[in-house]
Design a protein around this motif. Structure first.
Motif, short mmCIF file in Angstrom:
data_model
loop_
_atom_site.label_atom_id
_atom_site.label_comp_id
_atom_site.label_asym_id
_atom_site.label_seq_id
_atom_site.Cartn_x
_atom_site.Cartn_y
_atom_site.Cartn_z
N HIS A 1 0.79 -1.03 -0.03
CA HIS A 1 0.19 0.13 -0.05
C HIS A 1 0.91 1.21 0.02
O HIS A 1 1.73 1.30 0.82
CB HIS A 1 -0.85 0.05 1.13
N GLU B 1 0.39 5.54 0.16
CA GLU B 1 -0.28 6.63 0.47
C GLU B 1 0.27 8.04 0.36
O GLU B 1 1.32 8.07 1.25
CB GLU B 1 -1.19 6.21 1.78
N LYS C 1 0.24 1.97 6.14
CA LYS C 1 -0.80 0.98 6.26
C LYS C 1 0.07 -0.24 7.35
O LYS C 1 1.01 -0.83 6.94
CB LYS C 1 -0.94 0.30 4.78
N TRP D 1 -0.04 -3.95 8.66
CA TRP D 1 -0.42 -5.42 8.12
C TRP D 1 -0.67 -6.37 9.48
O TRP D 1 0.09 -5.94 10.59
CB TRP D 1 0.32 -5.83 7.13
#
Length: 347
Positions: free
Chosen positions: A243, A245, A284, A286
């Protein structure tokens, strides 16, 4: 090597069909969108279980930005950022890369075809000052020409998962400001922090020896082809989910820092802290991050964020990759994944 790249990118195409694609490339943008973009998509299909982005829709098309991100993978970080930029109709970046990473002719050619510019390593203090000023001037020039720029938040990759912006990087960026006030110049750069998050880092075990050497306060000497091996491992190794961002800073932050802080060094230190907050808050997390935190602290604090299968998979990875008799190796490996959780919890 270049033929291998093309065969990987167009596995079902004939030599003539590949040549036809290349003959359509009249610019770096053409090459990036017609070849490299497809290379990265194929790479993601083979080595990941999904790639997602966020925040890019908040940015303005046809406007150049100065992207600063955490840095985990030598080549893939910037490649994935550019995929995100292309997908959102934004200007791709010219990206800083250490000259130690392009010693092979193939890598030098490929880096130029992707608008990389060199950051010179292993220089004397006088040479470093001169090259840093040139680098700063060049980045200012790129932005003035409408080209976005990318630079990592620190020199080299973050090996231990603790993503922190080096004040010296920001100082180098501002060397081209001339008589423009520091915060005014930085504000005009349109800095956009980016958080890059891999569920699994395929180069995790390759980073452990350097982390251990640093903790034991002994010199770490890279082996021959270590960087090249890291590039291959990072690209081809399994990463599970990824991810990225984009997290633009609130413009009012610059005025706030300018009013509060006294010296330029204090202002840069505060700005580095704001960039870190932005990256940490948009990183992100995990299951691997939460599992590593719980294993390192011998707790079940974050057990609701992962299941038994994910826990067993991570434990097997740990057992296979580190010496179970060496607690320093075990701790270093776990913290590599746990530090993003620790940083987020501090916000």
């Amino acid at each position: 090597m270049f033929k291998v790249l093309l065969q990987f990118t167009f596995p079902d195409a004939s030599k003539k069909e590949i040549q036809e694609v290349l003959l359509q490339c009249h610019s770096i943008h053409d090459f990036q969108t017609k070849v490299i973009y497809k290379s990265v998509q194929n790479l993601l299909a083979k080595s990941s279980e999904g790639f997602s982005t966020a925040g890019f829709d908040k940015l303005t098309p046809n406007k150049p930005y100065f992207y600063i991100s955490n840095h985990r993978d030598i080549v893939l970080d910037t490649s994935l950022i550019n995929v995100g930029l292309i997908d959102n109709g934004l200007i791709t970046t010219a990206s800083a890369i250490g000259d130690n990473l392009v010693q092979k002719d193939f890598l030098m050619a490929l880096s130029r075809l992707n608008r990389n510019f060199l950051v010179l390593r292993n220089q004397s203090p006088r040479e470093l000052l001169k090259s840093s000023k040139l680098l700063s001037d060049y980045m200012k020039f790129l932005l003035s020409e409408g080209r976005s720029v990318w630079m990592a938040q620190r020199e080299g990759r973050t090996k231990d998962g603790n993503d922190l912006t080096q004040q010296g990087v920001l100082k180098m960026i501002t060397m081209a400001r001339g008589k423009t006030p520091l915060l005014q110049y930085i504000k005009e750069l349109d800095i956009v922090p980016i958080a890059i998050s891999y569920e699994y880092d395929p180069t995790d075990i390759l980073k452990v020896p350097e982390i251990v050497a640093k903790q034991e306060n002994v010199p770490y000497i890279k082996t021959n082809n270590e960087d090249f091996n890291s590039i291959l491992k990072g690209a081809l190794g399994f990463k599970k989910r990824i991810h990225i961002e984009a997290a633009p800073l609130d413009p009012s932050i610059y005025d706030q820092i300018d009013k509060e802080e006294q010296s330029d060094n204090e202002k840069l230190k505060r700005l580095a802290s704001e960039i870190d907050k932005s990256i940490h808050s948009h990183y992100k997390l995990w299951p691997t991050n939460y599992i590593a935190y719980d294993l390192y602290h011998n707790t079940t604090q974050y057990a609701s964020h992962y299941d038994e299968k994910e826990l067993r998979h991570f434990e097997r990875r740990l057992e296979r990759r580190v010496n179970k008799e060496n607690q320093l190796e075990i701790d270093s490996f776990l913290l590599m994944y746990a530090n993003p959780v620790i940083n987020t919890s501090k916000l």
